[in-house]
Write a protein that holds these residues in place. Sequence first.
Motif, short mmCIF file in Angstrom:
data_model
loop_
_atom_site.label_atom_id
_atom_site.label_comp_id
_atom_site.label_asym_id
_atom_site.label_seq_id
_atom_site.Cartn_x
_atom_site.Cartn_y
_atom_site.Cartn_z
N PHE A 161 0.84 -1.20 0.00
CA PHE A 161 0.00 0.00 0.00
C PHE A 161 0.88 1.24 0.00
N PRO A 162 0.47 2.27 -0.73
CA PRO A 162 1.34 3.43 -0.94
C PRO A 162 1.33 4.41 0.22
N TYR A 163 2.40 5.20 0.29
CA TYR A 163 2.43 6.37 1.15
C TYR A 163 1.80 7.52 0.37
N PRO A 164 0.68 8.07 0.84
CA PRO A 164 -0.03 9.09 0.06
C PRO A 164 0.62 10.46 0.18
N SER A 165 1.59 10.72 -0.65
CA SER A 165 2.30 12.00 -0.62
C SER A 165 1.52 13.06 -1.38
N ALA A 166 1.92 14.31 -1.16
CA ALA A 166 1.24 15.42 -1.84
C ALA A 166 1.48 15.38 -3.34
N ALA A 167 2.56 14.72 -3.76
CA ALA A 167 2.89 14.68 -5.19
C ALA A 167 1.94 13.80 -5.98
N GLY A 168 1.22 12.89 -5.31
CA GLY A 168 0.33 11.99 -6.01
C GLY A 168 1.09 10.85 -6.67
N LEU A 169 0.36 10.03 -7.42
CA LEU A 169 0.98 8.90 -8.11
C LEU A 169 1.86 9.39 -9.27
N HIS A 170 2.91 8.62 -9.57
CA HIS A 170 3.57 8.78 -10.86
C HIS A 170 3.45 7.45 -11.60
N VAL A 171 3.89 7.38 -12.84
CA VAL A 171 3.62 6.20 -13.66
C VAL A 171 4.35 4.95 -13.19
N GLY A 172 5.27 5.10 -12.21
CA GLY A 172 5.92 3.92 -11.66
C GLY A 172 4.98 3.11 -10.78
N HIS A 173 4.07 3.79 -10.08
CA HIS A 173 3.15 3.07 -9.18
C HIS A 173 2.28 2.05 -9.89
N PRO A 174 1.64 2.40 -11.01
CA PRO A 174 0.71 1.45 -11.63
C PRO A 174 1.36 0.17 -12.13
N ARG A 175 2.67 0.14 -12.27
CA ARG A 175 3.30 -1.07 -12.81
C ARG A 175 3.02 -2.28 -11.91
N SER A 176 3.24 -2.12 -10.63
CA SER A 176 3.00 -3.22 -9.69
C SER A 176 1.51 -3.49 -9.55
N TYR A 177 0.73 -2.41 -9.39
CA TYR A 177 -0.72 -2.58 -9.17
C TYR A 177 -1.38 -3.28 -10.35
N THR A 178 -1.00 -2.87 -11.57
CA THR A 178 -1.62 -3.45 -12.77
C THR A 178 -1.22 -4.91 -12.95
N ALA A 179 0.05 -5.22 -12.68
CA ALA A 179 0.51 -6.60 -12.85
C ALA A 179 -0.29 -7.56 -11.97
N LEU A 180 -0.46 -7.21 -10.68
CA LEU A 180 -1.22 -8.10 -9.79
C LEU A 180 -2.71 -8.02 -10.08
N ASP A 181 -3.17 -6.88 -10.61
CA ASP A 181 -4.57 -6.77 -11.01
C ASP A 181 -4.88 -7.76 -12.14
N ILE A 182 -3.95 -7.89 -13.07
CA ILE A 182 -4.12 -8.84 -14.18
C ILE A 182 -4.19 -10.27 -13.63
N VAL A 183 -3.31 -10.57 -12.68
CA VAL A 183 -3.34 -11.90 -12.05
C VAL A 183 -4.67 -12.11 -11.33
N ALA A 184 -5.10 -11.09 -10.56
CA ALA A 184 -6.34 -11.22 -9.79
C ALA A 184 -7.54 -11.41 -10.70
N ARG A 185 -7.60 -10.66 -11.80
CA ARG A 185 -8.72 -10.78 -12.74
C ARG A 185 -8.76 -12.18 -13.37
N LYS A 186 -7.61 -12.68 -13.76
CA LYS A 186 -7.59 -14.02 -14.34
C LYS A 186 -8.04 -15.06 -13.31
N LYS A 187 -7.56 -14.92 -12.07
CA LYS A 187 -7.92 -15.88 -11.02
C LYS A 187 -9.44 -15.90 -10.80
N ARG A 188 -10.07 -14.74 -10.83
CA ARG A 188 -11.54 -14.71 -10.68
C ARG A 188 -12.19 -15.50 -11.80
N GLN A 189 -11.68 -15.31 -13.01
CA GLN A 189 -12.27 -15.99 -14.17
C GLN A 189 -11.96 -17.49 -14.15
#
Length: 847
Positions: free
Chosen positions: A39-67
């Motif tokens: 889980f991220p540290y919510p800084s004032a700078a907000g997300l940068h494009v490095g954050h979604p790399r991990s989240y999206t990768a496991l999201d893809i795994v999670a979506r496939k597992k549901r299916q």
Amino acid sequence: MKYDFKTVEAKWQKVWEDEDTFHAEIDHSKPKFYALVEFPYPSAAGLHVGHPRSYTALDIVARKKRQCGYNVLYPMGWDAFGLPTENYALKNHINPEIVTAQNVARFKSQLKALGLSFDWDREINTTDPEYYKWTQWIFIQLFKKGLAYKKETTVNYCTGCKVVLANEEVVNGVCERCGSPVVQKNKSQWMLKITAYADRLINDLDDVDYIDRVKTQQRNWIGRSHGAEINFDTTAGDTLTVYTTRADTLFGATYMVISPEHAFIKKWVDAGLIRNADAVAAYQEEAARKSDFERTELNKEKTGVVVEGVKGINPVNGKEIPIFISDYVLATYGTGAIMAVPAHDTRDWEFAKKFGLPIIEVVKGNTPSDLDKEAFTDVATGTLVNSDFLNGLSVEDAKNKMYAWLEENGKGHKQVNFKLRDWVFSRQRYWGEPIPMVYCDKCGWVPLPESELPLRLPEIKDFEPGENGESPLARHTEWVSTTCPCCGAPAKRETDTMPQWAGSSWYFLRYCDPKNHDAIASKEALEYWSPVDWYNGGMEHTTLHLLYSRFWHKFLYDIGVVPTKEPYQKRTSHGMILGLNPHAFENQPDAERKRLLAEYGDEKGARKALVEKYGEMAEHPIVKMSKSLGNVVNPDDVVNEYGADTLRLYEMFIGDFEKAAPWNTSSIKGCKRFLDKIWSMSEKLVPGEGVRPELEAVANRTIKKVGEDIDALKANTAIAQLMIYVNALSDQGGATKAEYELLLQLLNPFAPHMTEELWQQLGHTEQLAYHAWPTYDEAKCVEQTIEIAVQVNGKVKARIKVPAAIENADAIAAAKAEPAVAEAIAGKTIAKEIYVKGKLVNIAVKG
């Protein structure tokens, strides 16, 4: 009809929220799958494009597992205590709680815009008193079991911020934030006895599925070693005890080194035994300005001062040897003293050469007259020489004989040692969990009754630390003053707060049952969801965070709170997203490059000028994203221009997931075109039932490869296979409904918004999110394949197997998805791509 991604993505994000599509409940009729990202540290700078790399990768795994029929828990929350928010609050005169709420709201909106399938009903926040109530509860249990204690210890103290700093916050002897000198101070700190779990933290790594480099980091950080403690008498009458893994080399010990903080120094100075006390004191003061990291850095110049007036006595031969103080020996590691064997240790050799000390070879294979450091360093095998009763023995036999000699003569004993130190758990700051302890003159330190938890932070306006580095809470006597829970006498609360590591050491457990008021989580929830099946995060957290959370979990297991001895069954880590360096020659605009070449004559001169202006970093075209360089990419901007599905696809196609990858905005357009092509295919489906015979092989191979690649976190090659399938459909004039539906199913984890919309347009009423994952026929995957070489600028980087009839574009896509090739072309401009049918792909790059 053109694909309107803004409308489609907003629609499906609302559907998922309104229908609670990704909410998870205990369901014993299904196998469970608990996917977790840090889980991220919510800084004032907000997300940068490095954050979604991990989240999206496991999201893809999670979506496939549901299916695939799994009951999936994929939660998200906020690691929201910490120094950056407090510093921001100090600078802007605003309560950290308000700052945190604003930052969380921004982060949450950004994450929702990415279409991540988090169960938002389980959202947690470490700064919520209902959360940190249980962080405090765990601390109290640790205290009751003797694993939380208070002691004087050496800390890094910033003279400007007037606060204790972590080693990582000290750079070249000054505070990285304010630039003030940092000194070493003794302060009373709460400690957690993680060393009591050191053996288990190493041994139990054998029972989990962590990538090798993560296990290696854990083992190295804990640093278990087998050796001996050896007692050296001194001419002062005291005994110096050292720890060594090389008891066999004791005859080669020609000097000793003790830490500048060693207690004997003051004792010997007070006794008038040290003749050069002023020089010793000056060196102590110099060492106090350095962090532990700086002091032990291997490549730094060795410094030290001989202790004139006191010598050590080598126990094995009775020879007097000099004693030095040097900052490369730490009071907090081992005994704070070492025996130095310069013939067989790099650091000792460098020190001995500088101070003109004897170097005696004791393991055959070195030539003392030709002391080439690389030739003798750290000899682990060989035959003992110049070592009396050890001569002729192997290293291992010599160790064992020396252990026996030490025991028989009362000069030492075998010992297992660890680099791991107990965890300093105090911070003299406001924005952290209050430590639920009070001090009573009669009863000592006493924990709060559990019924009084949470102990809330008081609302204050002055967040500055005190003059002597005490917490700002210390000034608020109305909060500090209380009564002893044991005897009722006047008492004072602890004013230090917990470190940011505290809340993240057990957060994965709270996700199992986040609204429970009576326990960390219910027994039923913990037994159902534990352990985490797959945890992904950055390599920077695979030592401390991973170690701390494993320690807390093992403790909770010991007291019967959790059902498993390890928190995470599987751990993977992702590489960083890098940015283009605007100061590098390669990344200058065309006009600026021409100007530099004209002014400085050639490229070499231009590069030198940029380095002189911007520093050595200007030599590197690809660097870590940072606000100071202005190369941070905000995902909001990418989503606004190209859509969340395009961003998700690009983040996964960018390269090998475990390796760093450069961000290149121009490459995103290719992913957008791919999705647009798939959208357009829906408008010209061809007649036919099922998958046509001529497409059965590629369809079955695609099902197999995409599924296997998702499970292996190889999304880049899965996407390349999807591109092959799409091109095969185009070559056949388009897709039948069944062929198109298969494409949508396989693409859904990567691009969920667009595929859900197209699925609905095909007449389906149920969401694709839970539609069964397609199956394949292994026999139909077989097709004649050939092996082709892949060259980058004429050099072979890989050999890949492809279908014999593969088309040019597909061969090039497959080649570029190969990790070695992706690494070779990363961050470079592609000048030409050629496929020589049946033989090779050649990619020409610039830069």
